[in-house]
Scaffold this motif. Structure first.
Motif, PDB file in Angstrom:
ATOM      1  N   THR A  21     -44.791-142.305  77.792  1.00  0.00           N
ATOM      2  CA  THR A  21     -44.499-142.536  79.340  1.00  0.00           C
ATOM      3  C   THR A  21     -44.726-143.904  79.696  1.00  0.00           C
ATOM      4  O   THR A  21     -43.777-144.635  80.506  1.00  0.00           O
ATOM      5  N   GLN A  24     -41.563-145.903  78.355  1.00  0.00           N
ATOM      6  CA  GLN A  24     -40.218-145.644  79.134  1.00  0.00           C
ATOM      7  C   GLN A  24     -40.408-146.323  80.531  1.00  0.00           C
ATOM      8  O   GLN A  24     -39.523-146.524  81.174  1.00  0.00           O
ATOM      9  N   ALA A  52     -35.528-142.256  81.204  1.00  0.00           N
ATOM     10  CA  ALA A  52     -35.712-140.906  81.949  1.00  0.00           C
ATOM     11  C   ALA A  52     -35.495-139.700  81.103  1.00  0.00           C
ATOM     12  O   ALA A  52     -36.622-138.917  81.079  1.00  0.00           O
ATOM     13  N   VAL A  55     -38.548-139.328  78.817  1.00  0.00           N
ATOM     14  CA  VAL A  55     -39.959-138.805  79.500  1.00  0.00           C
ATOM     15  C   VAL A  55     -39.627-137.408  79.737  1.00  0.00           C
ATOM     16  O   VAL A  55     -40.563-136.531  79.728  1.00  0.00           O
ATOM     17  N   LYS A  56     -38.281-136.878  80.130  1.00  0.00           N
ATOM     18  CA  LYS A  56     -38.226-135.546  80.380  1.00  0.00           C
ATOM     19  C   LYS A  56     -38.582-134.698  79.079  1.00  0.00           C
ATOM     20  O   LYS A  56     -39.154-133.347  79.440  1.00  0.00           O
ATOM     21  N   ALA A  67     -43.511-133.237  85.738  1.00  0.00           N
ATOM     22  CA  ALA A  67     -42.834-134.557  85.230  1.00  0.00           C
ATOM     23  C   ALA A  67     -41.433-134.181  84.841  1.00  0.00           C
ATOM     24  O   ALA A  67     -40.625-135.186  84.883  1.00  0.00           O
ATOM     25  N   ALA A  71     -38.451-136.506  86.271  1.00  0.00           N
ATOM     26  CA  ALA A  71     -37.755-137.296  85.362  1.00  0.00           C
ATOM     27  C   ALA A  71     -36.337-136.602  85.382  1.00  0.00           C
ATOM     28  O   ALA A  71     -35.204-137.776  85.096  1.00  0.00           O
ATOM     29  N   GLU A  75     -32.935-139.076  86.086  1.00  0.00           N
ATOM     30  CA  GLU A  75     -31.908-139.062  85.144  1.00  0.00           C
ATOM     31  C   GLU A  75     -30.626-138.682  85.937  1.00  0.00           C
ATOM     32  O   GLU A  75     -29.744-139.269  85.526  1.00  0.00           O
ATOM     33  N   LEU A 103     -44.450-140.629  88.602  1.00  0.00           N
ATOM     34  CA  LEU A 103     -44.472-140.189  87.219  1.00  0.00           C
ATOM     35  C   LEU A 103     -45.349-140.661  86.255  1.00  0.00           C
ATOM     36  O   LEU A 103     -46.049-139.970  85.500  1.00  0.00           O
TER      37      LEU A 103
END
Length: 150
Positions: A21, A24, A52, A55-56, A67, A71, A75, A103
């Motif tokens: 994270t 990113q 994004a 991270v998702k 989160a 994310a 996105e 985030l």
């Protein structure tokens, strides 16, 4: 994060999520600051969308649903910008930078200082408004109708 040069076996999944994270969010922040200065191009939007997305996925692995939602909403905005369905002006960039902050706080939180649901929901809604969704998180589907048994 350069996994090939570093032994990551001593880290928990949550530690790895936090490292991912941080990296990113750096990509997103740098891209957003350049975007704010008018330096928008397809490659930059693509790298930010991928950040994004990464991270998702990482948030999903560690079960951090807020989160994942946030994310995913980021996105969606970046995909809409890539497709020309959303214009990211200064206020839009501010919303995305705010989402980056939330985030990052979610990733680093130990529970007590985690952003509250209201703040997350408001950020997701603000992201949705950037590309005309009104709210970025889709409403839950209604439960299927009960069919009586004869």
């Amino acid at each position: 994060m350069s996994a090939e040069n570093e032994d990551l076996s001593g880290y928990s999944m949550l530690d790895l999520f936090r490292m991912e994270t941080r990296e990113q969010m750096r990509v997103l922040t740098e891209g957003l600051l350049l975007l704010e200065q008018g330096a928008v191009d397809a490659a930059r939007l693509e790298s930010m969308m991928r950040a994004a997305h990464s991270v998702k996925g990482a948030a999903a692995i560690v079960g951090l649903e807020p989160a994942v939602r946030l994310a995913h909403a980021m996105e969606d905005v970046l995909v809409a910008a890539q497709e020309g369905r959303a214009q990211l002006d200064a206020s839009g960039v501010d919303v995305l930078l705010g989402a980056v902050d939330v985030l990052q706080q979610l990733a680093e939180a130990d529970g007590a200082n985690a952003p509250r649901g209201n703040r997350i929901a408001a950020t997701v809604a603000a992201l949705g408004a950037l590309h005309g969704q009104g709210k970025a998180a889709p409403a839950a589907a209604p439960p299927p109708a009960q069919v009586p048994t004869p």
